[in-house]
Design an enzyme around this catalytic site. Structure first.
Site, PDB file in Angstrom:
ATOM      1  N   CYS A  81       1.031  -1.703  -0.049  1.00  0.00           N
ATOM      2  CA  CYS A  81       0.134  -0.262  -0.140  1.00  0.00           C
ATOM      3  C   CYS A  81       1.207   1.309  -0.362  1.00  0.00           C
ATOM      4  CB  CYS A  81      -0.793  -0.288   1.338  1.00  0.00           C
ATOM      5  SG  CYS A  81      -2.012  -1.379   1.373  1.00  0.00           S
ATOM      6  N   CYS A 162      -3.816  -0.337  -3.189  1.00  0.00           N
ATOM      7  CA  CYS A 162      -4.678   0.120  -1.647  1.00  0.00           C
ATOM      8  C   CYS A 162      -3.336   1.914  -1.236  1.00  0.00           C
ATOM      9  CB  CYS A 162      -4.497  -0.743  -0.800  1.00  0.00           C
ATOM     10  SG  CYS A 162      -3.045  -1.896  -0.818  1.00  0.00           S
TER      11      CYS A 162
END
Ligand code: N1C
Length: 238
Positions: A81, A162
């Site tokens: 992420c 993400c």
């Protein structure tokens, strides 16, 4: 922390002759795992088999992206992420940048992307052989062996996106958000607002010329993404 990713410049990437595609792929796969201990659960022989079944014995213009589902499902890859870098028409600049800045990762810094980068391959109907020459080019037919691979791998990379996501686009061309690009046709469409907080566009421009963040194609990009996702754009001189 080990993140299951490597930068391609640190590992060798020889180019194959047709007999040695398997060797090239397995060697690259093993080199990647060496450098990225968190991907050591991967089995390069299994990855080769899953890869090969996608196209061997098939018309090289008739390999849908789904043919690579078994490959994508075989590879074990941790999502990373906040550090994912997408790019369109900026392959060289984007990778020059990720080589220097260890924080951003492109698809080519993941196992499948690293292994297949710059390779050409295809099969033939009613043949067990693998070819690395005479294969259809990127635009020769829609469902060609190589293009379908990048479509499928890009889809998986975007599915995993993400946090804060970055996209490096080319401000020196007429349409930085090109509607026919892999970035527009596959990746942006897969961005999930539930997982992604923001999209930051880095528009790479020549000093004081080319397109700006007001470009109509970038307005199109903003319209495409979920309004819950924060959007920002910054023009950066190359
Ligand atoms: O069509 P694009 O750019 O928008 O595709 C780039 C986009 C990136 O964000 C990547 O995640 O899609 C992914 N991707 C690759 O990682 C990749 N590596 C090599 C897509 N294509 C990739 N290639 C080759 O680049 C591919 O074989 C083809 O020739 C180009 C497409 O790049 P583009 O049009 O600049």
């Amino acid at each position: 922390i080990s993140l299951g990713v490597a930068h391609s410049h640190v590992l060798s990437s020889s180019s194959p002759s047709s007999e040695s595609l398997k060797k090239t792929i397995i060697d690259r796969c093993e080199a990647f795992i060496q450098k990225n201990k968190s991907s050591s659960a991967n089995n390069c022989q299994k990855i080769w088999s899953a890869f090969e079944q996608a196209f061997v014995g098939r018309d090289p213009c008739n390999v849908p992206m789904e043919a690579y589902d078994p490959l994508i499902h075989t590879v074990i890859q941790d999502p990373v992420c906040n550090r994912m870098l997408f790019w369109s028409k900026t392959k060289k600049i984007a990778h020059d940048f990720t080589e220097k800045r260890d924080c951003f990762l492109t698809l080519e810094d993941t196992l499948v992307g690293f292994v297949m980068n710059e390779l050409t391959w295809c099969g033939k109907e009613e043949s067990n052989e693998t070819f690395t020459t005479g294969c259809p080019g990127w635009t020769d037919c829609v469902n060609n062996t190589v293009r379908s691979f990048w479509n499928r791998a890009s889809a998986a990379f975007a599915d995993a996106a993400c946090g804060d996501v970055t996209a490096m686009l080319n401000g020196s061309i007429a349409t930085p958000f090109s509607p026919t690009s892999v970035f527009a046709t596959i990746e942006v469409k897969r961005f999930k607002a539930a997982k992604i907080k923001s999209l930051s566009v880095v528009l790479v421009t020549k000093e004081n010329e080319g397109t700006t963040c007001d470009d109509p194609s970038l307005q199109d990009l903003q319209k495409e993404i979920d309004p819950k996702l924060k959007y920002n754009c910054k023009a950066v001189p190359e």
